[in-house]
Write a protein that holds these residues in place. Structure first.
Motif, mmCIF file in Angstrom:
data_model
loop_
_atom_site.group_PDB
_atom_site.id
_atom_site.type_symbol
_atom_site.label_atom_id
_atom_site.label_comp_id
_atom_site.label_asym_id
_atom_site.label_seq_id
_atom_site.Cartn_x
_atom_site.Cartn_y
_atom_site.Cartn_z
ATOM 1 N N ALA A 34 -1.237 43.085 -49.059
ATOM 2 C CA ALA A 34 -1.982 44.150 -49.739
ATOM 3 C C ALA A 34 -1.939 44.018 -51.255
ATOM 4 N N VAL A 35 -0.954 43.307 -51.784
ATOM 5 C CA VAL A 35 -0.817 43.186 -53.243
ATOM 6 C C VAL A 35 -2.051 42.579 -53.896
ATOM 7 N N PRO A 36 -2.584 41.451 -53.422
ATOM 8 C CA PRO A 36 -3.787 40.909 -54.077
ATOM 9 C C PRO A 36 -4.988 41.850 -54.016
ATOM 10 N N VAL A 37 -5.102 42.615 -52.943
ATOM 11 C CA VAL A 37 -6.204 43.565 -52.820
ATOM 12 C C VAL A 37 -6.068 44.665 -53.868
ATOM 13 N N VAL A 38 -4.846 45.193 -54.013
ATOM 14 C CA VAL A 38 -4.611 46.252 -54.998
ATOM 15 C C VAL A 38 -4.831 45.730 -56.410
#
Length: 143
Positions: A34-38
Protein backbone atom coordinates in the motif's frame (compact mmCIF):
# COMPACT_ATOMS: atom_id res chain seq x y z
CA UNK A 1 -8.04 -25.09 19.66
CA UNK A 2 -8.07 -27.66 22.44
CA UNK A 3 -8.28 -30.46 19.87
CA UNK A 4 -5.35 -28.96 17.98
CA UNK A 5 -3.31 -28.79 21.17
CA UNK A 6 -4.15 -32.37 22.07
CA UNK A 7 -3.16 -33.60 18.62
CA UNK A 8 0.14 -31.73 18.50
CA UNK A 9 3.29 -31.92 20.54
CA UNK A 10 3.26 -28.12 20.81
CA UNK A 11 1.18 -26.31 23.40
CA UNK A 12 -1.47 -23.67 22.71
CA UNK A 13 0.64 -20.55 23.38
CA UNK A 14 3.26 -21.80 20.89
CA UNK A 15 0.63 -22.45 18.24
CA UNK A 16 -0.96 -19.04 18.76
CA UNK A 17 2.42 -17.30 18.60
CA UNK A 18 3.19 -18.94 15.25
CA UNK A 19 -0.26 -18.09 13.88
CA UNK A 20 0.06 -14.46 14.99
CA UNK A 21 3.47 -14.28 13.35
CA UNK A 22 2.10 -15.55 10.05
CA UNK A 23 -0.83 -13.11 10.14
CA UNK A 24 1.51 -10.23 11.02
CA UNK A 25 3.77 -11.12 8.09
CA UNK A 26 0.85 -11.02 5.66
CA UNK A 27 -0.38 -7.74 7.18
CA UNK A 28 3.04 -6.15 6.81
CA UNK A 29 3.27 -7.32 3.20
CA UNK A 30 -0.10 -5.69 2.48
CA UNK A 31 1.02 -2.49 4.18
CA UNK A 32 4.23 -2.60 2.14
CA UNK A 33 2.18 -2.95 -1.05
CA UNK A 34 0.00 0.00 0.00
CA UNK A 35 2.95 2.37 0.51
CA UNK A 36 3.58 3.08 -3.20
CA UNK A 37 -0.14 3.69 -3.74
CA UNK A 38 -0.29 6.18 -0.86
CA UNK A 39 2.91 7.89 -2.02
CA UNK A 40 1.61 8.25 -5.54
CA UNK A 41 -1.90 9.49 -4.76
CA UNK A 42 -1.23 11.59 -1.66
CA UNK A 43 2.11 13.02 -2.75
CA UNK A 44 3.89 12.31 0.54
CA UNK A 45 7.25 10.68 1.17
CA UNK A 46 7.54 6.93 1.57
CA UNK A 47 8.70 7.33 5.18
CA UNK A 48 5.59 9.32 6.10
CA UNK A 49 3.38 6.78 4.33
CA UNK A 50 4.98 3.92 6.27
CA UNK A 51 4.51 5.71 9.58
CA UNK A 52 0.92 6.71 8.80
CA UNK A 53 0.06 3.11 7.87
CA UNK A 54 1.90 1.43 10.75
CA UNK A 55 0.49 3.54 13.59
CA UNK A 56 -3.11 2.25 13.20
CA UNK A 57 -1.78 -1.28 12.66
CA UNK A 58 0.25 -1.18 15.87
CA UNK A 59 -2.62 0.46 17.76
CA UNK A 60 -4.83 -2.45 16.73
CA UNK A 61 -2.14 -4.92 17.83
CA UNK A 62 -1.76 -3.24 21.23
CA UNK A 63 -5.52 -3.20 21.83
CA UNK A 64 -5.97 -6.79 20.65
CA UNK A 65 -3.13 -8.12 22.82
CA UNK A 66 -4.57 -6.30 25.84
CA UNK A 67 -8.07 -7.63 25.16
CA UNK A 68 -6.85 -11.19 24.64
CA UNK A 69 -4.93 -11.05 27.90
CA UNK A 70 -8.07 -9.98 29.81
CA UNK A 71 -10.78 -11.89 27.93
CA UNK A 72 -10.23 -15.51 26.99
CA UNK A 73 -12.21 -17.47 24.45
CA UNK A 74 -14.78 -16.28 21.95
CA UNK A 75 -15.66 -13.13 23.90
CA UNK A 76 -12.15 -11.83 23.38
CA UNK A 77 -12.44 -12.34 19.64
CA UNK A 78 -15.54 -10.14 19.46
CA UNK A 79 -13.97 -7.42 21.58
CA UNK A 80 -10.83 -7.56 19.44
CA UNK A 81 -12.90 -7.21 16.31
CA UNK A 82 -14.71 -4.22 17.84
CA UNK A 83 -11.37 -2.59 18.69
CA UNK A 84 -10.19 -3.11 15.10
CA UNK A 85 -13.37 -1.56 13.71
CA UNK A 86 -13.04 1.42 16.05
CA UNK A 87 -9.44 1.99 14.93
CA UNK A 88 -10.44 1.73 11.25
CA UNK A 89 -13.39 4.08 11.63
CA UNK A 90 -11.27 6.50 13.65
CA UNK A 91 -8.56 6.45 10.97
CA UNK A 92 -11.20 7.10 8.32
CA UNK A 93 -12.56 10.13 10.16
CA UNK A 94 -9.09 11.43 11.00
CA UNK A 95 -8.22 11.31 7.31
CA UNK A 96 -10.70 14.14 6.77
CA UNK A 97 -8.75 16.28 9.26
CA UNK A 98 -5.91 16.58 6.76
CA UNK A 99 -4.89 20.06 7.80
CA UNK A 100 -4.49 19.24 11.47
CA UNK A 101 -3.36 15.68 12.08
CA UNK A 102 -1.22 15.01 9.03
CA UNK A 103 0.74 18.27 8.92
CA UNK A 104 4.49 18.10 8.53
CA UNK A 105 5.03 19.57 12.01
CA UNK A 106 3.08 16.70 13.60
CA UNK A 107 5.12 13.99 11.90
CA UNK A 108 7.53 13.60 14.83
CA UNK A 109 4.54 13.00 17.10
CA UNK A 110 3.48 10.18 14.77
CA UNK A 111 7.01 8.73 14.93
CA UNK A 112 6.99 8.94 18.74
CA UNK A 113 3.62 7.17 18.89
CA UNK A 114 4.89 4.53 16.45
CA UNK A 115 7.98 3.92 18.58
CA UNK A 116 5.94 3.82 21.82
CA UNK A 117 3.43 1.33 20.44
CA UNK A 118 6.22 -0.77 18.94
CA UNK A 119 7.78 -1.03 22.40
CA UNK A 120 4.43 -2.00 23.92
CA UNK A 121 3.87 -4.69 21.28
CA UNK A 122 7.39 -5.99 21.90
CA UNK A 123 6.72 -6.20 25.65
CA UNK A 124 3.44 -8.01 25.04
CA UNK A 125 5.11 -10.51 22.69
CA UNK A 126 7.84 -11.08 25.27
CA UNK A 127 5.17 -11.82 27.89
CA UNK A 128 3.50 -14.31 25.56
CA UNK A 129 6.84 -16.01 24.93
CA UNK A 130 7.56 -16.10 28.66
CA UNK A 131 4.18 -17.70 29.31
CA UNK A 132 4.88 -20.16 26.51
CA UNK A 133 8.14 -21.20 28.16
CA UNK A 134 6.31 -21.95 31.42
CA UNK A 135 4.37 -24.62 29.54
CA UNK A 136 7.39 -26.29 27.94
CA UNK A 137 5.68 -29.61 27.57
CA UNK A 138 2.22 -30.25 26.26
CA UNK A 139 0.53 -31.50 29.41
CA UNK A 140 -1.95 -33.58 27.43
CA UNK A 141 0.87 -35.77 26.11
CA UNK A 142 2.37 -36.42 29.53
CA UNK A 143 -0.79 -37.85 31.11
Amino acid sequence: MDELEQAAKHNLPEILLVRMGMIATVDLLIIGAAVPVVVRYDGISAMRAVVYLLVPYLLTCVLTFAIQRKKRGRGGIWYSMLASVIVCVGQFFFSFMDGVLYEERNFFLWVAVLFFMGVIVGIQIREIRKNREEYGWNLYLTE
